[in-house]
Write an enzyme that holds these catalytic residues in place. Structure first.
Site, PDB file in Angstrom:
ATOM      1  N   VAL A 151      53.862  63.593  59.552  1.00  0.00           N
ATOM      2  CA  VAL A 151      54.110  62.667  60.656  1.00  0.00           C
ATOM      3  C   VAL A 151      53.750  61.271  60.161  1.00  0.00           C
ATOM      4  CG1 VAL A 151      53.604  61.982  63.027  1.00  0.00           C
ATOM      5  CG2 VAL A 151      53.519  64.396  62.397  1.00  0.00           C
ATOM      6  N   GLU A 152      54.695  60.336  60.274  1.00  0.00           N
ATOM      7  CA  GLU A 152      54.431  58.957  59.892  1.00  0.00           C
ATOM      8  C   GLU A 152      53.969  58.190  61.134  1.00  0.00           C
ATOM      9  OE1 GLU A 152      57.519  58.060  56.336  1.00  0.00           O
ATOM     10  OE2 GLU A 152      58.431  58.320  58.308  1.00  0.00           O
ATOM     11  N   VAL A 153      52.717  57.768  61.124  1.00  0.00           N
ATOM     12  CA  VAL A 153      52.165  56.985  62.227  1.00  0.00           C
ATOM     13  C   VAL A 153      52.340  55.512  61.874  1.00  0.00           C
ATOM     14  CG1 VAL A 153      50.093  56.409  63.533  1.00  0.00           C
ATOM     15  CG2 VAL A 153      50.545  58.795  62.880  1.00  0.00           C
TER      16      VAL A 153
END
Length: 318
Positions: A151-153
């Site tokens: 997951v790219e935050v």
């Protein structure tokens, strides 16, 4: 987690939203789902039925009810009870601006609003948010989100440290591997890396240098196997013998050759012209039309699950 999250809103329940919702359910969360598209609830039921066996292998809590979700026709009243929002609307800035305005207006203070945007930074769709745009950020998953950990935050410049921390903690709780971008950039990280590889792939195919089947094999039977275990930095370090010294030795040894390759790559960069697209389509269709697509997605997911299971047993930090 700094904020106790028990109920999650899934806004948009297509391929990505359905996968997110299935994952949330597998971790014991209540899920409120909003999707005005006709047949959305039935499609989600089928998706949940098909993915639940893999989720049970991949860490689903025991004795969970797969019915702990609710489809709503009007999401605004339900937003008052949610502790986290995962938005999965169309990748259009104007659409997301209006949607984010509603989500910001009706959610409780402190509730993080994360967008699954695959390349559009949140700074481009928070303009109408008047209540608290500091709790809005991008939480971009990789498909399928119920299996792939990444997951790219991606916070915008005004996202609060508290919201960033809450999102990172929540995704870790789900068993994800969140990474934090220090600055917004279009396409984020993984999609930009993919775009670079894809552009060269399309160039090679459209120039007739290799078949589509062999090009895919060049990835899946070679670097793709390594990339599941070590990324570009560690892979290059190992190629030089390991450690920081190995990385620098490889750069110094292969740097001149790599620069010459890059010059040729730039010279023949896939330019998306009608001519190159036509050549690409011809080469790709020759192979894709011969593939038996029955069960290929299910096979992919189970092999992926086996890889993840094996990786989870490793003590490696990478």
């Amino acid at each position: 987690m700094s904020l106790q999250i028990r109920t999650v809103a899934v806004i948009g329940c297509g391929i990505i939203g359905s996968s997110w919702a299935s994952l949330f359910l597998s971790r014991g969360l209540k899920v409120i789902i909003y999707d005005p598209a006709e047949g959305a609830e039935e499609r989600f039921r089928r998706h949940l039925r098909d993915t639940w066996p893999a989720l049970q292998v991949n860490g689903a809590l025991a004795d969970l009810s797969t019915e702990n979700y609710e489809f709503v026709d009007n999401v605004m009243p339900s937003l008052l009870e949610v502790d986290f929002v995962q938005e999965n609307g169309p990748e259009r800035a104007e659409f997301k601006r209006c949607l984010m305005e509603t989500l910001d207006q009706y959610t409780r203070p402190g509730v993080v609003i994360a967008s699954s945007s695959s390349g559009l930074p949140s700074s481009e769709f928070i303009q109408l948010c008047r209540r608290d745009p500091s709790r809005i950020l991008v939480g971009h998953p990789f498909n399928p989100p119920h299996l792939v950990p990444l997951v790219e935050v991606v916070p915008h410049p005004g996202t609060s440290a508290t919201s960033i921390s809450a999102a990172m903690d929540f995704y870790k709780f789900l068993g994800k591997r969140p990474i934090l971008l220090r600055h917004e950039v279009p396409g984020f990280i993984a999609n930009r890396l993919q775009a670079a590889v894809n552009n060269e792939a399309y160039s090679l195919l459209s120039r007739g240098i290799i078949s589509a089947e062999d090009l895919d094999a060049a990835v899946t039977s070679g670097p793709g196997l390594r990339w599941a275990l070590t990324g570009p930095v560690v892979t290059n370090a190992l190629g030089g013998g390991g450690g920081a010294e190995g990385f620098m030795q490889r750069i110094e040894r292969l740097g001149p050759s790599i620069r010459s390759w890059e010059e040729d790559i730039l010279k023949h960069r896939f330019d998306w012209s009608d001519e190159r697209l036509s050549l690409l389509k011809h080469e790709v269709m020759n192979w894709l039309e011969t593939i038996d697509w029955n069960g290929i997605k299910e096979q992919r997911d189970w092999v992926l699950l086996n890889v993840l299971t094996t990786k989870s047993k490793s003590n490696s930090i990478i």
